[in-house]
Design an enzyme around this catalytic site. Sequence first.
Site, PDB file in Angstrom:
ATOM      1  N   CYS A 157      -4.642  -3.712   2.935  1.00 18.40           N
ATOM      2  CA  CYS A 157      -4.717  -3.775   3.953  1.00 18.40           C
ATOM      3  C   CYS A 157      -5.336  -3.625   4.991  1.00 18.40           C
ATOM      4  O   CYS A 157      -6.214  -4.416   5.002  1.00 18.40           O
ATOM      5  CB  CYS A 157      -4.139  -2.401   4.264  1.00 18.40           C
ATOM      6  SG  CYS A 157      -2.671  -2.502   6.233  1.00 18.40           S
ATOM      7  N   LYS A 176      -9.427   1.656  -1.975  1.00 20.21           N
ATOM      8  CA  LYS A 176      -9.729   0.740   0.074  1.00 20.21           C
ATOM      9  C   LYS A 176     -10.765   1.613   0.131  1.00 20.21           C
ATOM     10  O   LYS A 176     -11.472   2.522   0.235  1.00 20.21           O
ATOM     11  CB  LYS A 176      -8.628   1.509   0.093  1.00 20.21           C
ATOM     12  CG  LYS A 176      -8.552   1.397   2.028  1.00 20.21           C
ATOM     13  CD  LYS A 176      -7.567   1.175   2.661  1.00 20.21           C
ATOM     14  CE  LYS A 176      -7.032   0.590   4.110  1.00 20.21           C
ATOM     15  NZ  LYS A 176      -5.999   0.912   4.771  1.00 20.21           N
ATOM     16  N   GLU A 206       0.620  -1.251   0.106  1.00 22.42           N
ATOM     17  CA  GLU A 206       0.086  -0.371   0.290  1.00 22.42           C
ATOM     18  C   GLU A 206       0.619   1.482  -0.019  1.00 22.42           C
ATOM     19  O   GLU A 206       1.815   0.925   0.995  1.00 22.42           O
ATOM     20  CB  GLU A 206      -1.278  -0.476   1.260  1.00 22.42           C
ATOM     21  CG  GLU A 206      -1.397   1.137   1.339  1.00 22.42           C
ATOM     22  CD  GLU A 206      -3.025   1.068   3.202  1.00 22.42           C
ATOM     23  OE1 GLU A 206      -1.908   0.070   3.832  1.00 22.42           O
ATOM     24  OE2 GLU A 206      -3.180   1.901   3.662  1.00 22.42           O
TER      25      GLU A 206
HETATM   26  C1  ACM Z   1      -3.994  -0.310   7.498  1.00 27.31           C
HETATM   27  O1  ACM Z   1      -5.015   0.261   6.750  1.00 27.31           O
HETATM   28  N1  ACM Z   1      -2.614   1.001   6.816  1.00 27.31           N
HETATM   29  C2  ACM Z   1      -3.842  -0.536   8.587  1.00 27.31           C
END
Ligand code: ACM
Length: 269
Positions: free
Chosen positions: A142, A109, A38
Amino acid sequence: MRIGIYQNHPEFGATGKNVEKAVIDISLTDADLFVLPELFNTGYQFTTMEEVHELAEQIPKGNTCRRMSALAREKGMFIVFGMAERDGDNYFNSSVLVGPEGYVGTYRKTHLFFEESDFFSPGDTGFCVFDIGGAKIGIMICFDWWFPESARALSLAGADIICHCANLVLPNCQTAMITRSLENGVFTVTANRVGTEGRSGKDPLTFTGGSQLIDNFGEIKVRMGKTETGIAVSDIDPVQARNKAITPRNDRFLDRRPEYYEILTSAIS
Ligand code: ACM
């Protein structure tokens, strides 16, 4: 299919440098699909909107996308990488898929972690699956791991491999992804970063490394160290993920009883 995982330690804000290092490192390894962390180009801990504005790039017009597309074309491979996206006045924590023919697609995301919602809008793409020839790949980022619906949605949509770009700070993900692989019968590739960021007096965040590839039976094919940087590779047969059998009389997907899962798609107030 050879899968490459890149575990890095980016310098916050040094996007050009971080991208060039990745390009040099990755160009030395042959693989069919590479997964990067990420926000691999910018670093993680934004402190102001000005920083986001300065560092986020357009997809696919920005430098990071163009550079990674050129690498994918040169090496004849697919690459999934996380970056900060600017789309007009909106900013997203996104992952991009590029391949030998250039830009393929973007995932934004869905589940933002902690202070990310101060800087990014929640993703609006939903969970996307891309056919890269020889495998269908899904992308999540993530903290999406905390919501098993993410991996389930991607798997039901046909993903053989889930590419999971991460900047993990909580300790449980690497273990949880074993279950995500097992219950969905898919390969999961988590590419994480290492190092600590504690910018402008914020509480420091330490990233947990441990990038890994888990096979469709939940076995760890490869797992990197907690502090090392570099590349790990593993050879897999993604077609194995299309067999969802648990026993001769049980199947991960055919045995589901979705009529009893309605609550999963209702909002809880
Ligand atoms: C995250 O979602 N970077 C912990």
